[in-house]
Design a protein around this motif. Sequence first.
Motif, PDB file in Angstrom:
ATOM      1  N   LEU A  78     -14.045  36.883  12.177  1.00 47.73           N
ATOM      2  CA  LEU A  78     -13.961  37.369  13.549  1.00 47.73           C
ATOM      3  C   LEU A  78     -12.757  36.782  14.276  1.00 47.73           C
ATOM      4  O   LEU A  78     -12.160  37.432  15.138  1.00 47.73           O
ATOM      5  CB  LEU A  78     -15.251  37.020  14.310  1.00 47.73           C
ATOM      6  CG  LEU A  78     -16.509  37.740  13.821  1.00 47.73           C
ATOM      7  CD1 LEU A  78     -17.728  37.277  14.600  1.00 47.73           C
ATOM      8  CD2 LEU A  78     -16.367  39.247  13.922  1.00 47.73           C
ATOM      9  N   GLU A  79     -12.381  35.571  13.921  1.00 51.31           N
ATOM     10  CA  GLU A  79     -11.257  34.941  14.607  1.00 51.31           C
ATOM     11  C   GLU A  79      -9.931  35.617  14.295  1.00 51.31           C
ATOM     12  O   GLU A  79      -8.979  35.508  15.063  1.00 51.31           O
ATOM     13  CB  GLU A  79     -11.161  33.444  14.277  1.00 51.31           C
ATOM     14  CG  GLU A  79     -12.104  32.581  15.099  1.00 51.31           C
ATOM     15  CD  GLU A  79     -11.858  32.707  16.592  1.00 51.31           C
ATOM     16  OE1 GLU A  79     -10.737  32.456  17.054  1.00 51.31           O
ATOM     17  OE2 GLU A  79     -12.820  33.071  17.304  1.00 51.31           O
TER      18      GLU A  79
ATOM     19  N   VAL B 111      -9.515  24.506  11.818  1.00 54.50           N
ATOM     20  CA  VAL B 111      -9.122  25.652  10.999  1.00 54.50           C
ATOM     21  C   VAL B 111      -8.464  25.178   9.696  1.00 54.50           C
ATOM     22  O   VAL B 111      -8.768  25.674   8.617  1.00 54.50           O
ATOM     23  CB  VAL B 111      -8.175  26.597  11.766  1.00 54.50           C
ATOM     24  CG1 VAL B 111      -7.739  27.752  10.881  1.00 54.50           C
ATOM     25  CG2 VAL B 111      -8.868  27.135  13.001  1.00 54.50           C
ATOM     26  N   ALA B 112      -7.586  24.194   9.810  1.00 53.98           N
ATOM     27  CA  ALA B 112      -6.942  23.649   8.613  1.00 53.98           C
ATOM     28  C   ALA B 112      -8.001  23.053   7.683  1.00 53.98           C
ATOM     29  O   ALA B 112      -7.956  23.235   6.463  1.00 53.98           O
ATOM     30  CB  ALA B 112      -5.911  22.594   8.990  1.00 53.98           C
ATOM     31  N   ARG B 122     -12.725  27.232  -4.215  1.00 57.39           N
ATOM     32  CA  ARG B 122     -12.055  28.324  -4.929  1.00 57.39           C
ATOM     33  C   ARG B 122     -12.360  29.683  -4.291  1.00 57.39           C
ATOM     34  O   ARG B 122     -12.394  30.682  -4.975  1.00 57.39           O
ATOM     35  CB  ARG B 122     -12.483  28.368  -6.407  1.00 57.39           C
ATOM     36  CG  ARG B 122     -12.208  27.101  -7.176  1.00 57.39           C
ATOM     37  CD  ARG B 122     -10.835  27.135  -7.833  1.00 57.39           C
ATOM     38  NE  ARG B 122     -10.614  25.948  -8.645  1.00 57.39           N
ATOM     39  CZ  ARG B 122     -10.184  24.794  -8.183  1.00 57.39           C
ATOM     40  NH1 ARG B 122      -9.909  24.664  -6.898  1.00 57.39           N
ATOM     41  NH2 ARG B 122     -10.033  23.770  -8.986  1.00 57.39           N
ATOM     42  N   ASP B 123     -12.614  29.663  -3.006  1.00 59.37           N
ATOM     43  CA  ASP B 123     -12.901  30.907  -2.296  1.00 59.37           C
ATOM     44  C   ASP B 123     -11.592  31.419  -1.710  1.00 59.37           C
ATOM     45  O   ASP B 123     -11.264  31.176  -0.554  1.00 59.37           O
ATOM     46  CB  ASP B 123     -13.929  30.634  -1.193  1.00 59.37           C
ATOM     47  CG  ASP B 123     -14.535  31.905  -0.658  1.00 59.37           C
ATOM     48  OD1 ASP B 123     -15.646  31.852  -0.106  1.00 59.37           O
ATOM     49  OD2 ASP B 123     -13.890  32.971  -0.796  1.00 59.37           O
ATOM     50  N   THR B 124     -10.856  32.140  -2.545  1.00 56.50           N
ATOM     51  CA  THR B 124      -9.504  32.571  -2.166  1.00 56.50           C
ATOM     52  C   THR B 124      -9.486  33.404  -0.913  1.00 56.50           C
ATOM     53  O   THR B 124      -8.647  33.246  -0.029  1.00 56.50           O
ATOM     54  CB  THR B 124      -8.870  33.404  -3.293  1.00 56.50           C
ATOM     55  OG1 THR B 124      -9.331  32.926  -4.534  1.00 56.50           O
ATOM     56  CG2 THR B 124      -7.369  33.340  -3.234  1.00 56.50           C
ATOM     57  N   ARG B 125     -10.445  34.331  -0.852  1.00 56.44           N
ATOM     58  CA  ARG B 125     -10.471  35.267   0.273  1.00 56.44           C
ATOM     59  C   ARG B 125     -10.515  34.544   1.610  1.00 56.44           C
ATOM     60  O   ARG B 125      -9.734  34.825   2.516  1.00 56.44           O
ATOM     61  CB  ARG B 125     -11.700  36.149   0.113  1.00 56.44           C
ATOM     62  CG  ARG B 125     -11.813  37.145   1.225  1.00 56.44           C
ATOM     63  CD  ARG B 125     -13.139  37.871   1.146  1.00 56.44           C
ATOM     64  NE  ARG B 125     -13.056  39.108   1.884  1.00 56.44           N
ATOM     65  CZ  ARG B 125     -13.728  40.205   1.568  1.00 56.44           C
ATOM     66  NH1 ARG B 125     -14.507  40.218   0.510  1.00 56.44           N
ATOM     67  NH2 ARG B 125     -13.610  41.273   2.311  1.00 56.44           N
ATOM     68  N   TYR B 126     -11.463  33.597   1.749  1.00 55.54           N
ATOM     69  CA  TYR B 126     -11.611  32.926   3.037  1.00 55.54           C
ATOM     70  C   TYR B 126     -10.567  31.843   3.246  1.00 55.54           C
ATOM     71  O   TYR B 126     -10.236  31.509   4.392  1.00 55.54           O
ATOM     72  CB  TYR B 126     -13.047  32.422   3.223  1.00 55.54           C
ATOM     73  CG  TYR B 126     -13.961  33.592   3.434  1.00 55.54           C
ATOM     74  CD1 TYR B 126     -14.687  34.122   2.378  1.00 55.54           C
ATOM     75  CD2 TYR B 126     -14.008  34.232   4.668  1.00 55.54           C
ATOM     76  CE1 TYR B 126     -15.455  35.258   2.556  1.00 55.54           C
ATOM     77  CE2 TYR B 126     -14.782  35.355   4.858  1.00 55.54           C
ATOM     78  CZ  TYR B 126     -15.494  35.865   3.794  1.00 55.54           C
ATOM     79  OH  TYR B 126     -16.246  36.987   3.968  1.00 55.54           O
ATOM     80  N   MET B 129      -7.933  33.806   4.687  1.00 53.98           N
ATOM     81  CA  MET B 129      -8.277  34.180   6.057  1.00 53.98           C
ATOM     82  C   MET B 129      -8.031  33.014   7.000  1.00 53.98           C
ATOM     83  O   MET B 129      -7.461  33.185   8.080  1.00 53.98           O
ATOM     84  CB  MET B 129      -9.744  34.598   6.115  1.00 53.98           C
ATOM     85  CG  MET B 129      -9.924  35.909   6.805  1.00 53.98           C
ATOM     86  SD  MET B 129     -11.648  36.378   6.864  1.00 53.98           S
ATOM     87  CE  MET B 129     -11.709  37.520   5.528  1.00 53.98           C
ATOM     88  N   SER B 130      -8.453  31.815   6.599  1.00 52.12           N
ATOM     89  CA  SER B 130      -8.244  30.641   7.442  1.00 52.12           C
ATOM     90  C   SER B 130      -6.761  30.386   7.625  1.00 52.12           C
ATOM     91  O   SER B 130      -6.314  30.038   8.731  1.00 52.12           O
ATOM     92  CB  SER B 130      -8.871  29.396   6.821  1.00 52.12           C
ATOM     93  OG  SER B 130     -10.158  29.648   6.389  1.00 52.12           O
TER      94      SER B 130
END
Lengths: 270, 146
Positions: A78-79, B111-112, B122-126, B129-130
């Motif tokens: 969402l961010e 966020v970092a 190993r969650d590449t997607r998120y 996103m971060s």
Amino acid sequence: MSTTFVLIFVTAVVAGAFGSMLGIGGALVLVPVITLFLNVPLKTAVGASIISVIGTSSAAQMVYMRQRMTHTRLAMTLELATTAGAIGGSLTAVLINVRALQVLFAALLLWTAWGMRRRSAARAPEAPTGLLDERFVDPLDGHTEHYGIRRLRLGMVLSFVAGNISGLLGVGGGAIKLPIMNLIMGVPLKAAIATSNFMIGITAATSAVIYMGRGYVDPIVAVPTALGILLGAQLGPRIGGQLSSDTLRVIMVLALLAFAVQMALKAATG
Amino acid sequence: MKRRGTYLQSPRTGDDADGSLDEHRLSGEERERERTLGMLNRLVRRVLLFGLTLSATLLVAGLVFWAVRGGTLPRAASLPDDSLPQLLAGRPEGLLSLGLFALVLTPFVLVAGSFVLFARERDTRYALMSATVLAIMIAGLLLGRA
């Protein structure tokens, strides 16, 4: 000069306390009070407020993160939309007409008061959906709650709008994000509060750097605000036990309504 | 702190009040993973606490300086480009601006930290996103300075 300083500080403490007790940002109390009663210009108040939102968020996340209550994946998703909105909103804010801001603020106050009119109208959590499923352990009774997310795209659009509002008005946007997550997307209330709290800090930080860069953060206002909110957020949960949540809620709704009327009047009469 | 362990631990699920899974019920690999995540989680919280304390300290110090030295404060708090030189010149507004900036930085840390946590899982997607959210935030910082 120093009286104003102290009064801003006290207002911020109260705002921080209420905010942390009720799960919505102190900005909705802080901005109206200091603009309407302490003669702080609206844009200056907005700049100070946006920083104080960060205080509420970061301070509370120290607890929520430990409890693993925050749905970080959902928040990041969402961010993406919210921070983009926040940039738009804060860039616009420095250009936009003050009167327009006042009207918007009054509208937001009314919207929030309306949302609080009855006791926790929280939606019962829904089962995992396969999309962004998450779980948390309720600290009150230790049971594990599993839930999933629905209507993500709608949530993202609304988050973009919330980001804009946050950037424009210096509010955290929690009053918007919380219902989006709990009522529209199916997040259980406690997780929604924690996640919303996480998000408002990120959104506010995005706006805050723009405000600071453009010179809209006045230390005479921002410093007592920041310190007051940090203190209030510590006190809030501690004295929260003394008052019933219904009493708090009623006080809040009445205050928000009063502010909304006054903001609207100010906009009308200038 | 006294909440840990006793009445908040549910006998049914064996889950601890801090939200982490009860280690006895996990496989060796999952246990390792939970431990690492727990460590990273704690680290992020410590950095947050540091940031908030630093901010409050700088702000209070700045106020004390200002009270002692007198004079007027500038109408606008500045970003470190200006506040660092101010600090070195011994001006209270430098302390105040830096204190505010430290507070503003704490969500950047969150966020970092999330990025690191996702990368570790190993969650590449998120993780991506971060990283993108962080990039947008930094873009805001650069836009603000423009």
